[in-house]
Motif scaffolding. Structure first.
Motif, short mmCIF file in Angstrom:
data_model
loop_
_atom_site.label_atom_id
_atom_site.label_comp_id
_atom_site.label_asym_id
_atom_site.label_seq_id
_atom_site.Cartn_x
_atom_site.Cartn_y
_atom_site.Cartn_z
N ALA A 161 0.84 -1.20 0.00
CA ALA A 161 0.00 0.00 0.00
C ALA A 161 0.88 1.26 0.00
O ALA A 161 2.03 1.23 0.46
CB ALA A 161 -0.91 -0.01 1.22
N PHE A 162 0.34 2.34 -0.53
CA PHE A 162 1.06 3.62 -0.54
C PHE A 162 0.52 4.53 0.55
O PHE A 162 -0.65 4.44 0.93
CB PHE A 162 0.89 4.31 -1.90
CG PHE A 162 1.60 3.62 -3.03
CD1 PHE A 162 2.96 3.79 -3.22
CD2 PHE A 162 0.90 2.81 -3.91
CE1 PHE A 162 3.61 3.16 -4.27
CE2 PHE A 162 1.54 2.17 -4.97
CZ PHE A 162 2.91 2.35 -5.14
N PHE B 84 -1.33 16.82 2.63
CA PHE B 84 -1.06 18.02 3.41
C PHE B 84 -0.89 17.68 4.89
O PHE B 84 -1.15 18.51 5.77
CB PHE B 84 -2.21 19.02 3.24
CG PHE B 84 -2.47 19.38 1.80
CD1 PHE B 84 -1.75 20.38 1.17
CD2 PHE B 84 -3.44 18.70 1.07
CE1 PHE B 84 -1.99 20.70 -0.15
CE2 PHE B 84 -3.69 19.03 -0.26
CZ PHE B 84 -2.96 20.03 -0.87
N SER B 85 -0.43 16.44 5.18
CA SER B 85 -0.33 15.99 6.57
C SER B 85 0.71 16.76 7.37
O SER B 85 0.69 16.75 8.61
CB SER B 85 0.00 14.50 6.61
OG SER B 85 1.20 14.22 5.91
N GLN C 95 -11.49 10.02 -2.02
CA GLN C 95 -10.28 9.54 -1.36
C GLN C 95 -9.56 10.68 -0.65
O GLN C 95 -9.07 10.53 0.48
CB GLN C 95 -9.34 8.91 -2.39
CG GLN C 95 -7.98 8.48 -1.87
CD GLN C 95 -8.01 7.23 -1.03
OE1 GLN C 95 -8.75 6.30 -1.36
NE2 GLN C 95 -7.23 7.18 0.05
N LEU C 96 -9.51 11.84 -1.28
CA LEU C 96 -8.85 13.00 -0.70
C LEU C 96 -9.56 13.45 0.57
O LEU C 96 -8.92 13.75 1.59
CB LEU C 96 -8.82 14.14 -1.73
CG LEU C 96 -8.29 15.49 -1.26
CD1 LEU C 96 -6.88 15.37 -0.69
CD2 LEU C 96 -8.32 16.49 -2.42
N GLY D 51 -9.36 11.97 8.42
CA GLY D 51 -8.85 11.05 9.43
C GLY D 51 -7.35 10.91 9.40
O GLY D 51 -6.67 11.44 8.52
N PRO D 52 -6.81 10.18 10.35
CA PRO D 52 -5.35 9.99 10.43
C PRO D 52 -4.82 9.01 9.38
O PRO D 52 -3.65 9.00 9.07
CB PRO D 52 -5.15 9.43 11.84
CG PRO D 52 -6.44 8.74 12.16
CD PRO D 52 -7.51 9.53 11.48
N GLU D 53 -5.70 8.17 8.84
CA GLU D 53 -5.29 7.16 7.85
C GLU D 53 -5.06 7.81 6.49
O GLU D 53 -5.97 8.42 5.91
CB GLU D 53 -6.36 6.08 7.74
CG GLU D 53 -5.96 4.88 6.90
CD GLU D 53 -4.87 4.04 7.57
OE1 GLU D 53 -4.09 3.43 6.84
OE2 GLU D 53 -4.83 4.02 8.80
#
Length: 316
Positions: free
Chosen positions: A13-14, A19-20, A82-83, A89-91
């Motif tokens: 998975a990627f 913008f985290s 998806q964005l 959330g944190p995921e």
């Protein structure tokens, strides 16, 4: 070579960094993107519905406009859900197959829109420069063929570039410094020589960006010459209003896309890339229907008829 090990590394998975690094900005972007996404859904769905239901809009211009709205609707929907999930959330992860699917769909739709905008400029050229032959030249079969060519170009570009991009060795790197699986970001994270892939991307970029843009500029150059020959001010104003919305859409879309895709991956600017991508994937699909309808009496009339306002106005 340990094929199993390589296959496993490819299927990991990627992590979409997005913008985290700016958690306070994520909340603002979530609200901003959600509002624009709702606007895109409502506006583009309305254009598609009107172009099908109202007989006044059964012309080549609105046929192509309906197809553009469908592309914009699918384009933004392939990215925004998806964005929004990642922003909320944190995921921040996306599965390997989800990333592949997003890249394929994103590139098909984006490439198709590049060609479709050129087709729409040709339609405007025929309407203004050859008005007496318009219905003969732009017959339904030709319109369908032109749209089919646009879709074929989109699929061709995607089926050439996506496998090359996803097969690049990443040496276990999983962090995509973007909010979606976009080709420049995926190429930039590779640990091998990407010159050949970049060369392919540049050639196809010229074919799908600069060639259609050149055709658009030629069409509007001939349109400008024809408009200047119109003696009546009302006629010039009508021709200008017909074309100005399309030119604005072309400028917004091509300006950001060309900057993004016709530069080497090693000069790829992290922040610029994210915000420019945000602009043409979220803002532009939301604004396009408004640009086409603000000065368009036919679309306004069709909307009033659909909402029942036209009937109420006549009765009053």
């Amino acid at each position: 070579m340990n094929v199993g090990k390589n296959n496993n590394s490819y299927l990991q998975a990627f992590v979409l960094v997005g913008f985290s690094d700016r958690p306070q900005l994520e909340i603002i972007l979530f609200v901003f993107i959600l509002l624009f996404y709702i606007l895109a859904l409502v506006d583009n769905s309305a254009i598609i519905l009107l172009s099908i239901m109202d007989a006044r809009l059964h012309t080549p211009m609105y046929f192509f406009l309906g197809k553009l709205s469908f592309l914009d609707l699918c384009f933004t929907t392939s990215i925004v859900p998806q964005l929004l999930w990642n922003l909320w959330g944190p995921e921040k992860t996306i599965t390997y197959h989800g990333c592949v699917a997003q890249l394929y769909i994103y590139m098909v739709l984006g490439s198709t829109e590049c060609v479709l905008l050129a087709v729409m400029s040709y339609d405007r050229y025929v309407a203004i420069c050859r008005p007496l032959h318009y219905t003969v030249v732009m017959h339904p079969r030709l319109c369908l063929q032109l749209v089919t060519v646009a879709w074929c170009c989109g699929f061709l570009n995607s089926f050439v570039m996506c496998p090359q991009t996803m097969q690049l060795s990443r040496c276990g790197r999983r962090r995509v410094d973007h909010f979606l699986c976009e080709m420049p970001a995926l190429i930039a994270m590779s640990c091998e020589d990407t010159m050949l892939v970049e060369a392919f991307a540049f050639v196809l970029g010229v074919a799908l960006l600069l060639v259609p843009l050149s055709l658009i500029l030629i069409s509007y150059g001939m349109i400008s010459a024809a408009v200047l020959r119109i003696k009546s001010a009302a006629g010039r104003k009508k021709a200008f209003n017909t074309c100005s919305s399309h030119l604005t859409v072309v400028s917004l879309f091509y300006g950001t896309i060309i900057y993004m895709y016709l530069q080497p991956a090693n000069s790829y600017s992290r922040d610029q890339g994210k915000f420019l991508t945000l602009f043409y994937t979220v803002v532009t699909p939301s604004v396009n229907p408004l640009l086409y309808t603000l000065r368009n009496k036919n679309v306004k009339g069709a909307m009033k008829k659909l909402l029942g306002w036209e009937k109420e106005a006549r009765e009053a």
